[in-house]
Scaffold this motif. Structure first.
Motif, PDB file in Angstrom:
ATOM      1  N   LEU A  61      23.838 -22.630   8.752  1.00 38.37           N
ATOM      2  CA  LEU A  61      24.740 -21.550   8.272  1.00 38.37           C
ATOM      3  C   LEU A  61      25.572 -20.822   9.164  1.00 38.37           C
ATOM      4  N   THR A  62      26.791 -20.437   9.098  1.00 39.02           N
ATOM      5  CA  THR A  62      27.537 -19.603   9.909  1.00 39.02           C
ATOM      6  C   THR A  62      26.973 -18.332   9.461  1.00 39.02           C
ATOM      7  N   ARG A  63      27.475 -17.232  10.802  1.00 36.97           N
ATOM      8  CA  ARG A  63      27.026 -15.972  10.742  1.00 36.97           C
ATOM      9  C   ARG A  63      27.390 -15.172   9.484  1.00 36.97           C
ATOM     10  N   GLU A  64      28.708 -15.545   9.151  1.00 37.47           N
ATOM     11  CA  GLU A  64      29.429 -14.717   8.029  1.00 37.47           C
ATOM     12  C   GLU A  64      28.597 -15.289   6.737  1.00 37.47           C
ATOM     13  N   TYR A  65      28.218 -16.390   6.541  1.00 39.26           N
ATOM     14  CA  TYR A  65      27.560 -16.920   5.315  1.00 39.26           C
ATOM     15  C   TYR A  65      26.293 -16.068   5.330  1.00 39.26           C
ATOM     16  N   ARG A  66      25.553 -16.380   6.476  1.00 43.04           N
ATOM     17  CA  ARG A  66      24.200 -15.621   6.459  1.00 43.04           C
ATOM     18  C   ARG A  66      24.250 -14.005   6.010  1.00 43.04           C
ATOM     19  N   HIS A  79      37.995 -26.544   9.269  1.00 39.88           N
ATOM     20  CA  HIS A  79      37.611 -26.264   7.893  1.00 39.88           C
ATOM     21  C   HIS A  79      37.909 -27.088   6.798  1.00 39.88           C
ATOM     22  N   LEU A  80      36.850 -27.234   5.946  1.00 41.50           N
ATOM     23  CA  LEU A  80      37.022 -28.284   5.169  1.00 41.50           C
ATOM     24  C   LEU A  80      36.427 -28.062   3.793  1.00 41.50           C
ATOM     25  N   LEU A  81      36.842 -28.720   2.666  1.00 44.02           N
ATOM     26  CA  LEU A  81      35.962 -28.662   1.420  1.00 44.02           C
ATOM     27  C   LEU A  81      35.246 -30.127   1.097  1.00 44.02           C
ATOM     28  N   ALA A  82      33.953 -30.090   1.040  1.00 46.32           N
ATOM     29  CA  ALA A  82      33.271 -31.190   0.446  1.00 46.32           C
ATOM     30  C   ALA A  82      33.016 -31.285  -0.939  1.00 46.32           C
ATOM     31  N   TYR A  83      33.494 -32.337  -1.773  1.00 47.58           N
ATOM     32  CA  TYR A  83      33.373 -32.540  -3.156  1.00 47.58           C
ATOM     33  C   TYR A  83      32.515 -33.313  -3.395  1.00 47.58           C
ATOM     34  N   SER A  84      32.131 -33.174  -4.709  1.00 50.63           N
ATOM     35  CA  SER A  84      31.394 -34.343  -5.505  1.00 50.63           C
ATOM     36  C   SER A  84      31.969 -34.811  -6.656  1.00 50.63           C
ATOM     37  N   ILE A  85      32.097 -35.797  -7.303  1.00 51.36           N
ATOM     38  CA  ILE A  85      32.805 -35.921  -8.408  1.00 51.36           C
ATOM     39  C   ILE A  85      31.624 -36.009  -9.792  1.00 51.36           C
ATOM     40  N   VAL A  86      31.794 -35.103 -10.592  1.00 51.76           N
ATOM     41  CA  VAL A  86      30.818 -34.962 -11.759  1.00 51.76           C
ATOM     42  C   VAL A  86      31.854 -35.160 -12.938  1.00 51.76           C
ATOM     43  N   ASN A  87      31.452 -36.135 -13.973  1.00 52.80           N
ATOM     44  CA  ASN A  87      32.227 -36.590 -15.177  1.00 52.80           C
ATOM     45  C   ASN A  87      33.820 -36.550 -14.816  1.00 52.80           C
ATOM     46  N   ASP A  88      34.203 -37.257 -13.797  1.00 51.05           N
ATOM     47  CA  ASP A  88      35.529 -37.377 -13.371  1.00 51.05           C
ATOM     48  C   ASP A  88      36.198 -36.062 -12.929  1.00 51.05           C
ATOM     49  N   THR A  89      35.471 -34.971 -12.324  1.00 50.85           N
ATOM     50  CA  THR A  89      36.060 -33.638 -11.930  1.00 50.85           C
ATOM     51  C   THR A  89      35.514 -33.353 -10.671  1.00 50.85           C
ATOM     52  N   PRO A  90      36.256 -33.240  -9.667  1.00 53.64           N
ATOM     53  CA  PRO A  90      35.854 -32.782  -8.422  1.00 53.64           C
ATOM     54  C   PRO A  90      35.199 -31.418  -8.383  1.00 53.64           C
ATOM     55  N   VAL A  91      33.875 -31.493  -7.906  1.00 56.54           N
ATOM     56  CA  VAL A  91      33.291 -30.144  -7.847  1.00 56.54           C
ATOM     57  C   VAL A  91      33.031 -29.873  -6.344  1.00 56.54           C
ATOM     58  N   ASN A 104      33.543 -25.904  11.479  1.00 52.52           N
ATOM     59  CA  ASN A 104      33.110 -26.749  12.457  1.00 52.52           C
ATOM     60  C   ASN A 104      33.055 -25.637  13.706  1.00 52.52           C
ATOM     61  N   ASP A 105      32.011 -25.248  14.130  1.00 51.84           N
ATOM     62  CA  ASP A 105      31.856 -24.178  15.333  1.00 51.84           C
ATOM     63  C   ASP A 105      31.926 -24.739  16.695  1.00 51.84           C
ATOM     64  N   GLY A 106      32.224 -25.978  16.855  1.00 51.02           N
ATOM     65  CA  GLY A 106      32.270 -26.527  17.937  1.00 51.02           C
ATOM     66  C   GLY A 106      30.960 -27.264  18.368  1.00 51.02           C
ATOM     67  N   GLU A 107      29.990 -27.161  17.604  1.00 54.53           N
ATOM     68  CA  GLU A 107      28.626 -27.711  17.773  1.00 54.53           C
ATOM     69  C   GLU A 107      28.350 -28.528  16.438  1.00 54.53           C
ATOM     70  N   GLY A 108      29.260 -28.586  15.524  1.00 56.34           N
ATOM     71  CA  GLY A 108      28.963 -29.229  14.448  1.00 56.34           C
ATOM     72  C   GLY A 108      29.640 -28.765  13.102  1.00 56.34           C
ATOM     73  N   TRP A 109      29.273 -29.080  11.999  1.00 60.52           N
ATOM     74  CA  TRP A 109      29.720 -28.655  10.519  1.00 60.52           C
ATOM     75  C   TRP A 109      28.494 -27.929  10.163  1.00 60.52           C
ATOM     76  N   LYS A 110      29.090 -26.533   9.549  1.00 59.84           N
ATOM     77  CA  LYS A 110      28.033 -25.588   9.022  1.00 59.84           C
ATOM     78  C   LYS A 110      28.495 -25.164   7.776  1.00 59.84           C
ATOM     79  N   ILE A 111      27.577 -24.708   6.829  1.00 53.56           N
ATOM     80  CA  ILE A 111      28.003 -24.178   5.535  1.00 53.56           C
ATOM     81  C   ILE A 111      28.469 -22.848   5.764  1.00 53.56           C
ATOM     82  N   ALA A 112      29.764 -22.654   5.482  1.00 52.03           N
ATOM     83  CA  ALA A 112      30.601 -21.475   5.589  1.00 52.03           C
ATOM     84  C   ALA A 112      30.818 -20.621   4.343  1.00 52.03           C
TER      85      ALA A 112
END
Length: 189
Positions: free
Chosen positions: A98-103, A159-171, A178-186
């Motif tokens: 988690l990012t600090r802001e999310y936490r 920064h990016l959005l990660a999507y899953s397709i559910v019933n033909d709809t992106p969710v 990316n904080d330089g060390e890797g991708w984190k939930i923001a």
């Protein structure tokens, strides 16, 4: 006599025809003076002014296919890892992603109270979230343990959005930074 009647009839018809045509005014067509064709000058469309980046406004981020594929692979590995962590209800390890802001946001008592109230109103679910751990155990675990990544959308380089397709709809699964060390939930900006 019959011949005379036919001649008279023909004569009358001819006379009527002459009178009919003679009564019509003849009109000579007007001849217009020749008009020179108008000269249409093609005026080139003015070119739009060159857009200069406004101070503080990010420039468009362009992603190559190579960067997209590499990042997709990295995020897919991350989501598989998060699925395992969530399935095992491992709060401490999840907290590291988690990012600090999310936490801070999901530790805020006012935010947790609002989520609890929404659960009660929408689902008649009596639950009082009191901590980030409660949020993880009662909200995240039930909704993300089997997430699959179908596409990503870059917001900018980090920064990016990660999507899953559910019933033909992106969710949206996750907003990641990316904080330089890797991708984190923001926290969605």
């Amino acid at each position: 006599m019959k011949v005379n009647i036919v001649r008279v009839f023909i004569f009358l018809c001819a006379g009527l025809a002459v009178l009919t045509f003679a009564g019509c005014a003849s009109v000579e067509p007007e001849v217009a003076e020749p008009v020179e064709p108008a000269v249409i000058e093609e005026v080139p469309e003015p070119e739009p002014p060159a857009e200069e980046p406004v101070e503080g406004e990010p420039e468009d981020f362009v992603v190559t296919q190579e960067i997209y594929e590499k990042t997709f692979d990295d995020v897919e590995v991350l989501i598989d890892r998060l699925n395992t962590i969530i399935r095992n209800e491992n709060f401490e390890e999840w907290n590291q992603y988690l990012t600090r802001e999310y936490r801070e946001h999901y530790s805020d008592p006012a935010v947790l109270r609002e989520i609890s109230d929404d659960l009660r109103k929408k689902y008649r679910y009596e639950l009082r979230l009191r901590s980030l751990r409660d949020y993880f155990l009662y909200i995240v675990v039930g909704s993300r343990e089997e997430a699959t990544l179908d596409k990503i959308e870059f917001i900018d380089e980090n920064h990016l959005l990660a999507y899953s397709i559910v019933n033909d709809t992106p969710v949206i699964l996750y907003y990641l930074a990316n904080d330089g060390e890797g991708w984190k939930i923001a926290l969605w900006q």
